[in-house]
Motif scaffolding. Sequence first.
Motif, mmCIF file in Angstrom:
data_model
loop_
_atom_site.group_PDB
_atom_site.id
_atom_site.type_symbol
_atom_site.label_atom_id
_atom_site.label_comp_id
_atom_site.label_asym_id
_atom_site.label_seq_id
_atom_site.Cartn_x
_atom_site.Cartn_y
_atom_site.Cartn_z
ATOM 1 N N ILE A 1 -2.808 3.509 -14.269
ATOM 2 C CA ILE A 1 -2.534 4.312 -13.243
ATOM 3 C C ILE A 1 -3.770 4.522 -12.194
ATOM 4 N N LEU A 2 -5.049 4.577 -12.786
ATOM 5 C CA LEU A 2 -6.170 4.640 -12.095
ATOM 6 C C LEU A 2 -6.518 3.289 -11.567
ATOM 7 N N ALA A 3 -6.217 2.204 -12.165
ATOM 8 C CA ALA A 3 -6.841 1.046 -11.486
ATOM 9 C C ALA A 3 -5.584 0.732 -10.420
ATOM 10 N N GLY A 4 -4.457 1.230 -10.663
ATOM 11 C CA GLY A 4 -3.403 0.909 -9.273
ATOM 12 C C GLY A 4 -3.863 1.819 -8.367
ATOM 13 N N MET A 5 -4.262 3.162 -8.565
ATOM 14 C CA MET A 5 -4.645 3.937 -7.743
ATOM 15 C C MET A 5 -5.923 3.649 -6.744
ATOM 16 N N LEU A 6 -7.020 3.153 -7.426
ATOM 17 C CA LEU A 6 -7.997 2.895 -7.059
ATOM 18 C C LEU A 6 -7.818 1.370 -6.125
ATOM 19 N N GLY A 7 -7.061 0.594 -6.714
ATOM 20 C CA GLY A 7 -6.679 -0.496 -5.816
ATOM 21 C C GLY A 7 -6.028 -0.201 -4.569
ATOM 22 N N TRP A 8 -5.198 0.541 -4.516
ATOM 23 C CA TRP A 8 -4.115 0.873 -3.517
ATOM 24 C C TRP A 8 -5.185 1.556 -2.391
ATOM 25 N N LEU A 9 -5.940 2.785 -3.178
ATOM 26 C CA LEU A 9 -6.547 3.593 -2.019
ATOM 27 C C LEU A 9 -7.762 3.578 -1.743
ATOM 28 N N PHE A 10 -8.698 2.809 -2.679
ATOM 29 C CA PHE A 10 -9.939 2.267 -2.304
ATOM 30 C C PHE A 10 -10.298 0.956 -2.002
ATOM 31 N N PHE A 11 -10.111 0.077 -3.115
ATOM 32 C CA PHE A 11 -10.468 -1.481 -2.915
ATOM 33 C C PHE A 11 -10.085 -2.051 -1.976
ATOM 34 N N ASN A 12 -8.653 -2.001 -1.665
ATOM 35 C CA ASN A 12 -8.108 -2.979 -0.640
ATOM 36 C C ASN A 12 -8.268 -2.519 0.658
ATOM 37 N N PRO A 13 -8.285 -1.093 1.007
ATOM 38 C CA PRO A 13 -8.487 -0.681 2.258
ATOM 39 C C PRO A 13 -9.904 -0.968 2.832
ATOM 40 N N VAL A 14 -10.960 -0.746 1.700
ATOM 41 C CA VAL A 14 -12.392 -1.196 1.828
ATOM 42 C C VAL A 14 -12.635 -2.485 2.122
ATOM 43 N N ARG A 15 -11.937 -3.458 1.012
ATOM 44 C CA ARG A 15 -11.899 -4.684 1.407
ATOM 45 C C ARG A 15 -11.530 -5.327 2.777
#
Lengths: 212, 88, 223
Positions: A17-31
């Motif tokens: 869940i953490l990885a999904g949340m981070l990917g959704w909320l943090f990594f992808n937008p920042v990328r």
Amino acid sequence: MSPTITTFLFEAANFLILAGMLGWLFFNPVRDAIAEYRKKFETDNRVAAESLAAAEEMKRQIELERTNLQSELNEQRQRDREDAKQQIQQLLADARAAADREREQSHRLAMRMSETQADRIAEVAAISAAESVGRFLEEIGSVELQSAFVNAACQQLASLPQGKLSPVKVESSQTLSSEQIESLKTALGSAGEDADFRTDESLRVGLRVSTA
Amino acid sequence: MTDQTIIAVVAMAGAALTMALGAIGAAIGESRIGAAAMDALARQPDEASSITRTLFVSLAMVESTAIFCLVVALILLFANPFLSVMGN
Amino acid sequence: MNLRIFGDPVIFEIGPVPVTETMVTSTAVTIALVSAAVLLRHFVSRQPHHWLAIVAFMTVDSFDRLVEEIIGRRHAIVATLAGSLFLFIAACNIAGQLPGVHPATGSLATTSALAAVVFLSVPIAGIWTHGTWEYVKQYFRPNPLMMPLHVISELSRTLALAVRLFGNIMSGHLVVGLLVALAGFLVPTPIMALDLLIGLLQAYIFAILSTVYIGAAISAEEE
């Protein structure tokens, strides 16, 4: 349910869940933001490079124009300088000619002036001298004076070297007496043989002895 | 001496031996890694950041063998399955 | 002297499900990380020149570049997984330095769960990239006799991944606990500083190793 198994399953789910949340909320937008920034930077870079090229082109043209203007200006200046030089020379020559002419004129004027003045002075002097001498001679009387002149001339002639005097010409204001002619001939020596005696009325008094 | 005591003594001795031998192996390996890293750093000082990163990773991985030994020793000492089995 | 090595006290139970201290700690860490991520994302989208936005950019870009260095090309999913692993483990290890908090990574169940996630990610990534048949064929490369060795190697490296993290964090915590019990106040401070360093280092190693394992499955065909 064993606590260990529960923890294991919970942790796995938690991490997913953490990885999904981070990917959704943090990594992808920042990328995406990074990619957007990179694209923007690239666009900016391209625009900047284009403007730089345009500016370079403009600068080159301006440079060319300036060089042309510079050379034109130089030519103009050269031409002006030559013109000015010529003008100066012309002016100088004119001025020199004018000055020469002026000088010549003033010279001539001065000459004329001095000539007329000298003539007048000489005339005045001569007239006054003649007048005074005439008065003087009238006072003295003429015959004695004539003989006195002859004597003086004889003395002077005697002091001159003999043999180099001929031809001799003797002019007198009044006709010389024979004694006087004789004494002059003696004084002249050998040159006295063919001496020419004549009377000249322009001499008012005295006598003139011309020798060689 | 009961079985319990024998198992406890053997477990302690095993834990001590595990720690000792595991520490020897990890120490030798880490020293070799350090020497090799020094050598590489002296040869290529420009690659210092990459070499240092690899050095730390290698050190941690070799260190992990000693950590395995520690875990095994701790299991032997505190969570020995045979003690509880025999105890029951 | 309360030395906890393998045990995990149950705090309370929700029906039949026991809730252990590790679960509470890791949930707290997860919530903190997600809040931080939301905060950073807010700065990224609203104030891109704020230093927190720069921190976010640097974090994401460093993970992307790490994955690119290891795999050979950019891979967003692997980078996200590696970044999440690193952030979660590092946050847990640092949280373990707080007084009274037992780090979630100091429990074998947690590290095993993380290692199992990595273990399962390897075939998923391989099948995703190459297809099932191609991926399974890799186990029989250079010859079919190698198949058990491949399987054992995957299992043992998963075990090593789990036990390495667990052993490092747990032993660090144990040493600090022993020193506090034996010597008292302020003596374990240098050891705690070393624990911080080791915690970050182990998080980095866990992320790198999982990237290497997944990257090997992804790029195996290209070699």
